[in-house]
Design a protein around this motif. Structure first.
Motif, PDB file in Angstrom:
ATOM      1  N   UNK A   1      65.140 109.380  30.872  1.00 21.74           N
ATOM      2  CA  UNK A   1      65.523 108.951  32.219  1.00 21.74           C
ATOM      3  C   UNK A   1      64.349 109.077  33.181  1.00 21.74           C
ATOM      4  N   UNK A   2      63.629 110.192  33.108  1.00 26.50           N
ATOM      5  CA  UNK A   2      62.487 110.404  34.002  1.00 26.50           C
ATOM      6  C   UNK A   2      61.450 109.311  33.810  1.00 26.50           C
ATOM      7  N   UNK A   3      61.197 108.969  32.572  1.00 27.03           N
ATOM      8  CA  UNK A   3      60.237 107.907  32.272  1.00 27.03           C
ATOM      9  C   UNK A   3      60.694 106.575  32.853  1.00 27.03           C
ATOM     10  N   UNK A   4      61.982 106.256  32.706  1.00 29.52           N
ATOM     11  CA  UNK A   4      62.513 104.995  33.230  1.00 29.52           C
ATOM     12  C   UNK A   4      62.569 104.991  34.754  1.00 29.52           C
ATOM     13  N   UNK A   5      62.827 106.146  35.359  1.00 26.35           N
ATOM     14  CA  UNK A   5      62.888 106.195  36.815  1.00 26.35           C
ATOM     15  C   UNK A   5      61.508 105.939  37.417  1.00 26.35           C
ATOM     16  N   UNK A   6      60.480 106.526  36.825  1.00 27.10           N
ATOM     17  CA  UNK A   6      59.120 106.347  37.334  1.00 27.10           C
ATOM     18  C   UNK A   6      58.556 104.970  36.991  1.00 27.10           C
ATOM     19  N   UNK A   7      59.004 104.417  35.873  1.00 29.42           N
ATOM     20  CA  UNK A   7      58.510 103.114  35.431  1.00 29.42           C
ATOM     21  C   UNK A   7      59.615 102.446  34.618  1.00 29.42           C
ATOM     22  N   UNK A   8      60.412 101.608  35.255  1.00 23.63           N
ATOM     23  CA  UNK A   8      61.529 100.955  34.569  1.00 23.63           C
ATOM     24  C   UNK A   8      61.013  99.993  33.504  1.00 23.63           C
ATOM     25  N   UNK A   9      61.891  99.643  32.586  1.00 21.89           N
ATOM     26  CA  UNK A   9      61.518  98.633  31.591  1.00 21.89           C
ATOM     27  C   UNK A   9      61.141  97.322  32.268  1.00 21.89           C
ATOM     28  N   UNK A  10      61.907  96.951  33.289  1.00 22.55           N
ATOM     29  CA  UNK A  10      61.617  95.720  34.017  1.00 22.55           C
ATOM     30  C   UNK A  10      60.241  95.775  34.670  1.00 22.55           C
ATOM     31  N   UNK A  11      59.923  96.939  35.258  1.00 22.75           N
ATOM     32  CA  UNK A  11      58.637  97.105  35.917  1.00 22.75           C
ATOM     33  C   UNK A  11      57.478  97.047  34.950  1.00 22.75           C
ATOM     34  N   UNK A  12      57.628  97.714  33.794  1.00 21.27           N
ATOM     35  CA  UNK A  12      56.560  97.722  32.805  1.00 21.27           C
ATOM     36  C   UNK A  12      56.320  96.325  32.242  1.00 21.27           C
ATOM     37  N   UNK A  13      57.410  95.623  31.928  1.00 22.75           N
ATOM     38  CA  UNK A  13      57.253  94.289  31.331  1.00 22.75           C
ATOM     39  C   UNK A  13      56.651  93.298  32.340  1.00 22.75           C
ATOM     40  N   UNK A  14      57.043  93.405  33.598  1.00 23.75           N
ATOM     41  CA  UNK A  14      56.459  92.510  34.596  1.00 23.75           C
ATOM     42  C   UNK A  14      54.984  92.838  34.810  1.00 23.75           C
ATOM     43  N   UNK A  15      54.649  94.136  34.799  1.00 25.23           N
ATOM     44  CA  UNK A  15      53.255  94.539  34.937  1.00 25.23           C
ATOM     45  C   UNK A  15      52.416  93.943  33.808  1.00 25.23           C
TER      46      UNK A  15
END
Length: 243
Positions: free
Chosen positions: A111-125
């Motif tokens: 959860x901490x990992x997803x809160x700091x960097x969501x899957x959506x955020x990582x894939x868009x990056x």
């Protein structure tokens, strides 16, 4: 156990509650302190394998964070402890988080990992920056952008199928400076051996003081008890977590 999909969804929903989109970096300390008025955060030295702790006694939450750890890991620990407080029933129970990982700890880490960097955020990056392969250059750049710890970032891209073994055991402070970044993400945010409190404890002292309910001596005593000698002596020798 909750799946990664469920945990990412919890993280995205919490960001929405905070009116923050799912794609960008998160100023975790500032947002948590502003959204949880009763929360106190105590940053102090702990053993090497203990990252933090939390307790919610009489609906007064407290989070402890290891001051010996890097700024990136301290941000991760705050997000981790937040999972315990928000999504688990820990009333009057002290949760100590260390290297022993039960199901609850694994969920809180994810959860901490997803809160700091969501899957959506990582894939868009990855899409915007045209990243098809991760190397040390774009790993450090992404960590700096999302303000996420190195190990948490490697964990996430490993889940996407990228090999990360060669990027362990690296002098990240030096490597980040060589690439033109600040290296504070990889160093402790405060002096490691000096406890430091943030949040509700200080607000309560200030509120009572404004009402005229504290003598100068009592206010000084409470601030010193809260490890805030910098406020007593009007000095600040610590680095802000969100600089």
């Amino acid at each position: 156990m909750k799946s990664d999909l469920e945990l990412n969804s919890l993280a995205v929903d919490l960001r929405k509650d905070w009116e923050i989109d799912a794609y960008g970096p998160l100023d975790i300390f500032s947002i948590v302190l502003s959204k949880f008025s009763k929360l106190s955060i105590l940053i102090y030295p702990m053993s090497k394998n203990t990252s933090g702790l939390c307790i919610n006694e009489e609906n007064i939450p407290i989070i402890g964070i290891n001051s010996n750890h890097s700024k990136g890991r301290q941000k991760f620990t705050l997000a981790h402890e937040l999972y315990h407080l928000l999504f688990e029933d820990i009333k009057d129970i002290i949760i100590i988080c260390n290297d022993d990982k039960n199901d609850s700890e694994v969920e809180a880490d994810s959860f901490a990992s997803f809160l700091l960097m969501t899957d959506e955020g990582l894939r868009r990056y990855m899409k915007i920056n045209e990243i098809n392969h991760w190397n040390l250059n774009n790993i450090i750049a992404a960590e700096q952008y999302f303000q996420i710890s190195h190990q948490a970032f490697l964990f996430r891209i490993n889940k996407l199928g990228f090999s990360v073994d060669e990027y362990n055991n690296i002098n990240l402070s030096n490597e980040s400076k060589k690439r033109g970044f600040l290296n504070d993400l990889y160093k402790p945010a405060f002096k490691e051996d000096i406890p430091f409190v943030l949040g509700n404890y200080l607000k309560m002292i200030n509120h009572v003081d404004e009402l005229g309910g504290l003598s100068d001596g009592k206010k000084r005593e409470l601030l010193l008890d809260g490890c805030r000698g910098d406020l007593v002596f009007n000095k600040c020798g610590r680095q802000d977590l969100n600089e």
